[in-house]
Write a protein that holds these residues in place. Structure first.
Motif, mmCIF file in Angstrom:
data_model
loop_
_atom_site.group_PDB
_atom_site.id
_atom_site.type_symbol
_atom_site.label_atom_id
_atom_site.label_comp_id
_atom_site.label_asym_id
_atom_site.label_seq_id
_atom_site.Cartn_x
_atom_site.Cartn_y
_atom_site.Cartn_z
ATOM 1 N N LEU A 130 0.859 -1.172 0.000
ATOM 2 C CA LEU A 130 0.000 0.000 0.000
ATOM 3 C C LEU A 130 0.899 1.228 0.000
ATOM 4 O O LEU A 130 1.800 1.344 0.827
ATOM 5 N N ARG A 131 0.682 2.107 -0.942
ATOM 6 C CA ARG A 131 1.529 3.299 -1.057
ATOM 7 C C ARG A 131 1.163 4.305 0.024
ATOM 8 O O ARG A 131 0.014 4.449 0.391
ATOM 9 N N LYS A 132 2.177 5.013 0.485
ATOM 10 C CA LYS A 132 1.956 6.081 1.452
ATOM 11 C C LYS A 132 1.585 7.356 0.690
ATOM 12 O O LYS A 132 2.041 7.581 -0.419
ATOM 13 N N SER A 133 0.795 8.180 1.320
ATOM 14 C CA SER A 133 0.397 9.430 0.650
ATOM 15 C C SER A 133 1.583 10.382 0.597
ATOM 16 O O SER A 133 2.466 10.351 1.444
ATOM 17 N N ARG A 134 1.575 11.228 -0.407
ATOM 18 C CA ARG A 134 2.671 12.191 -0.555
ATOM 19 C C ARG A 134 2.668 13.200 0.575
ATOM 20 O O ARG A 134 3.713 13.643 1.024
#
Length: 144
Positions: A130-134
């Protein structure tokens, strides 16, 4: 091979020999616990049946997408980590949004279920990242 037997004693002895030989071949060569590998479709159906109704509504379409992408007829013991990564690249958002995170979380929980139930040996869920938010990563950099 044809064996001609004149008396019932010899006939019984030969029959017993073949019965014992067959029993030994089927029991000594087979492992004690044979679990037939499930197809991905069967595993999906098993998982969805045990889900709470409120979670099922949102998770089922996302897991179904994963099953179709991988191939529902494949057995789950043929899944490899690189395929999970490819799915992640194809369907994971480039930046984290609540919706994208929930969609991937559903698939991740399905893969975790397969591991917990010993259907697969490797925890494939760890390959679905799951990608982390910028904004979260900028906050970390800005606070340092």
């Amino acid at each position: 091979m044809i064996i001609l037997v004149n008396n019932s004693y010899e006939k019984n002895r030969i029959t017993e020999f073949h019965r014992v030989k067959h029993t030994m071949a089927t029991t000594s060569e087979a492992p004690d616990h044979v679990q037939e590998a499930l197809s991905l479709n069967e595993a999906f159906q098993t998982y969805v049946r045990q889900m709470p109704k409120d979670a099922k509504k949102s998770a089922q379409p996302e897991i179904a997408k994963f099953v179709r992408w991988i191939g529902g007829q494949r057995t789950i013991d043929t899944l490899v980590p690189s395929e999970i990564g490819e799915f992640n690249e194809a369907f994971g958002a480039k930046t984290a949004t609540r919706d994208a995170t929930q969609r991937l979380t559903a698939v991740k929980q399905f893969l975790t279920f397969l591991k917990k139930k010993d259907h697969i040996e490797v925890n494939l869920a760890q390959h679905l990242r799951l990608r982390k938010s910028r904004t979260a990563s900028f906050k970390l950099v800005g606070s340092a």
